[in-house]
Write a protein that holds these residues in place. Structure first.
Motif, PDB file in Angstrom:
ATOM      1  N   LEU A  91       0.846  -1.205   0.000  1.00  0.00           N
ATOM      2  CA  LEU A  91       0.000   0.000   0.000  1.00  0.00           C
ATOM      3  C   LEU A  91       0.881   1.255   0.000  1.00  0.00           C
ATOM      4  O   LEU A  91       0.919   2.001   0.984  1.00  0.00           O
ATOM      5  N   PRO A  92       1.581   1.509  -1.102  1.00  0.00           N
ATOM      6  CA  PRO A  92       2.543   2.620  -1.118  1.00  0.00           C
ATOM      7  C   PRO A  92       1.958   3.981  -0.735  1.00  0.00           C
ATOM      8  O   PRO A  92       2.540   4.678   0.101  1.00  0.00           O
ATOM      9  N   PRO A  93       0.799   4.393  -1.286  1.00  0.00           N
ATOM     10  CA  PRO A  93       0.320   5.730  -0.912  1.00  0.00           C
ATOM     11  C   PRO A  93      -0.023   5.841   0.575  1.00  0.00           C
ATOM     12  O   PRO A  93       0.264   6.868   1.198  1.00  0.00           O
ATOM     13  N   LEU A  94      -0.603   4.799   1.152  1.00  0.00           N
ATOM     14  CA  LEU A  94      -0.933   4.847   2.576  1.00  0.00           C
ATOM     15  C   LEU A  94       0.314   4.882   3.441  1.00  0.00           C
ATOM     16  O   LEU A  94       0.359   5.574   4.464  1.00  0.00           O
ATOM     17  N   PHE A  95       1.332   4.128   3.054  1.00  0.00           N
ATOM     18  CA  PHE A  95       2.601   4.162   3.788  1.00  0.00           C
ATOM     19  C   PHE A  95       3.201   5.562   3.760  1.00  0.00           C
ATOM     20  O   PHE A  95       3.627   6.085   4.790  1.00  0.00           O
ATOM     21  N   LEU A  96       3.225   6.171   2.580  1.00  0.00           N
ATOM     22  CA  LEU A  96       3.819   7.496   2.451  1.00  0.00           C
ATOM     23  C   LEU A  96       3.022   8.536   3.235  1.00  0.00           C
ATOM     24  O   LEU A  96       3.601   9.414   3.874  1.00  0.00           O
ATOM     25  N   LEU A  97       1.698   8.423   3.225  1.00  0.00           N
ATOM     26  CA  LEU A  97       0.861   9.327   4.018  1.00  0.00           C
ATOM     27  C   LEU A  97       1.069   9.120   5.512  1.00  0.00           C
ATOM     28  O   LEU A  97       1.168  10.083   6.275  1.00  0.00           O
ATOM     29  N   ALA A  98       1.126   7.860   5.942  1.00  0.00           N
ATOM     30  CA  ALA A  98       1.248   7.552   7.370  1.00  0.00           C
ATOM     31  C   ALA A  98       2.542   8.089   7.966  1.00  0.00           C
ATOM     32  O   ALA A  98       2.585   8.434   9.146  1.00  0.00           O
ATOM     33  N   HIS A  99       3.587   8.195   7.162  1.00  0.00           N
ATOM     34  CA  HIS A  99       4.870   8.644   7.673  1.00  0.00           C
ATOM     35  C   HIS A  99       5.210  10.071   7.252  1.00  0.00           C
ATOM     36  O   HIS A  99       6.341  10.526   7.467  1.00  0.00           O
ATOM     37  N   GLY A 100       4.252  10.769   6.662  1.00  0.00           N
ATOM     38  CA  GLY A 100       4.459  12.172   6.305  1.00  0.00           C
ATOM     39  C   GLY A 100       5.488  12.399   5.220  1.00  0.00           C
ATOM     40  O   GLY A 100       6.157  13.427   5.204  1.00  0.00           O
ATOM     41  N   LEU A 101       5.605  11.471   4.307  1.00  0.00           N
ATOM     42  CA  LEU A 101       6.568  11.587   3.209  1.00  0.00           C
ATOM     43  C   LEU A 101       5.857  12.208   2.006  1.00  0.00           C
ATOM     44  O   LEU A 101       5.531  11.541   1.024  1.00  0.00           O
ATOM     45  N   TRP A 102       5.614  13.514   2.085  1.00  0.00           N
ATOM     46  CA  TRP A 102       4.768  14.196   1.111  1.00  0.00           C
ATOM     47  C   TRP A 102       5.415  14.289  -0.265  1.00  0.00           C
ATOM     48  O   TRP A 102       4.737  14.065  -1.274  1.00  0.00           O
ATOM     49  N   LEU A 103       6.666  14.639  -0.351  1.00  0.00           N
ATOM     50  CA  LEU A 103       7.322  14.737  -1.662  1.00  0.00           C
ATOM     51  C   LEU A 103       7.395  13.374  -2.341  1.00  0.00           C
ATOM     52  O   LEU A 103       7.210  13.263  -3.559  1.00  0.00           O
ATOM     53  N   GLU A 104       7.651  12.343  -1.561  1.00  0.00           N
ATOM     54  CA  GLU A 104       7.694  10.998  -2.105  1.00  0.00           C
ATOM     55  C   GLU A 104       6.308  10.565  -2.593  1.00  0.00           C
ATOM     56  O   GLU A 104       6.187   9.863  -3.592  1.00  0.00           O
ATOM     57  N   LEU A 105       5.266  11.002  -1.888  1.00  0.00           N
ATOM     58  CA  LEU A 105       3.901  10.693  -2.317  1.00  0.00           C
ATOM     59  C   LEU A 105       3.588  11.369  -3.649  1.00  0.00           C
ATOM     60  O   LEU A 105       3.011  10.737  -4.541  1.00  0.00           O
ATOM     61  N   VAL A 106       3.984  12.619  -3.799  1.00  0.00           N
ATOM     62  CA  VAL A 106       3.772  13.317  -5.072  1.00  0.00           C
ATOM     63  C   VAL A 106       4.524  12.605  -6.190  1.00  0.00           C
ATOM     64  O   VAL A 106       3.988  12.399  -7.288  1.00  0.00           O
ATOM     65  N   ALA A 107       5.760  12.198  -5.927  1.00  0.00           N
ATOM     66  CA  ALA A 107       6.548  11.472  -6.930  1.00  0.00           C
ATOM     67  C   ALA A 107       5.886  10.144  -7.286  1.00  0.00           C
ATOM     68  O   ALA A 107       5.854   9.757  -8.468  1.00  0.00           O
ATOM     69  N   TRP A 108       5.334   9.452  -6.280  1.00  0.00           N
ATOM     70  CA  TRP A 108       4.675   8.172  -6.535  1.00  0.00           C
ATOM     71  C   TRP A 108       3.436   8.365  -7.404  1.00  0.00           C
ATOM     72  O   TRP A 108       3.215   7.620  -8.360  1.00  0.00           O
ATOM     73  N   VAL A 109       2.636   9.375  -7.088  1.00  0.00           N
ATOM     74  CA  VAL A 109       1.419   9.644  -7.864  1.00  0.00           C
ATOM     75  C   VAL A 109       1.787  10.010  -9.297  1.00  0.00           C
ATOM     76  O   VAL A 109       1.154   9.526 -10.252  1.00  0.00           O
ATOM     77  N   LEU A 110       2.813  10.831  -9.485  1.00  0.00           N
ATOM     78  CA  LEU A 110       3.247  11.192 -10.835  1.00  0.00           C
ATOM     79  C   LEU A 110       3.759   9.971 -11.604  1.00  0.00           C
ATOM     80  O   LEU A 110       3.510   9.831 -12.804  1.00  0.00           O
ATOM     81  N   ALA A 111       4.483   9.088 -10.907  1.00  0.00           N
ATOM     82  CA  ALA A 111       4.979   7.876 -11.564  1.00  0.00           C
ATOM     83  C   ALA A 111       3.829   6.964 -11.977  1.00  0.00           C
ATOM     84  O   ALA A 111       3.848   6.391 -13.079  1.00  0.00           O
ATOM     85  N   VAL A 112       2.818   6.841 -11.131  1.00  0.00           N
ATOM     86  CA  VAL A 112       1.661   6.005 -11.480  1.00  0.00           C
ATOM     87  C   VAL A 112       0.897   6.624 -12.639  1.00  0.00           C
ATOM     88  O   VAL A 112       0.463   5.903 -13.556  1.00  0.00           O
ATOM     89  N   LEU A 113       0.733   7.941 -12.635  1.00  0.00           N
ATOM     90  CA  LEU A 113       0.068   8.600 -13.763  1.00  0.00           C
ATOM     91  C   LEU A 113       0.863   8.406 -15.056  1.00  0.00           C
ATOM     92  O   LEU A 113       0.274   8.190 -16.123  1.00  0.00           O
TER      93      LEU A 113
END
Length: 115
Positions: free
Chosen positions: A31-53
């Motif tokens: 669950l990559p997005p939930l992991f990144l949200l749970a640990h406050g890794l906001w820039l990594e979450l944006v990068a993950w969303v862009l990579a998935v898009l």
């Protein structure tokens, strides 16, 4: 037994020391997005969303099977990189790295770090 990186909070904060396990994170891999949200890794979450898009857009060119395989590889990479990302985020927020501890669980590592 697992190796844990111990981080102390910023001076003046009353938080407990953080114990980051140096192991593969199934939570991050499944669950990559939930992991990144749970640990406050906001820039990594944006990068993950862009990579998935980007994978969604590229799936028309490379095929759906290749896109799913690339997603699975990215998720597995995140599972291996999760401890490093968490350590970097804590250091960025001003926590200080105290050292490493070997313990059975995260709670035991925190307990040993308090002593």
């Amino acid at each position: 037994m697992t190796l844990y990186a111990i981080f102390d909070p910023k001076p003046g904060k009353t938080d407990l020391p953080a114990a980051i396990p140096e192991t593969f994170s199934w939570f991050a891999a499944l669950l990559p997005p939930l992991f990144l949200l749970a640990h406050g890794l906001w820039l990594e979450l944006v990068a993950w969303v862009l990579a998935v898009l980007a994978l969604v857009v590229l799936s028309g060119f490379i095929g759906d099977d290749a896109a799913v395989l690339l997603y699975a590889l990215g998720a597995a990479w995140l599972g291996f990189a999760a401890p490093g990302l968490r350590r970097h985020a804590l250091a960025w927020r001003g926590w200080t790295h105290r050292g490493e501890r070997v313990a059975v669980s995260t709670d035991m590592a925190q307990l040993e770090a308090i002593r």
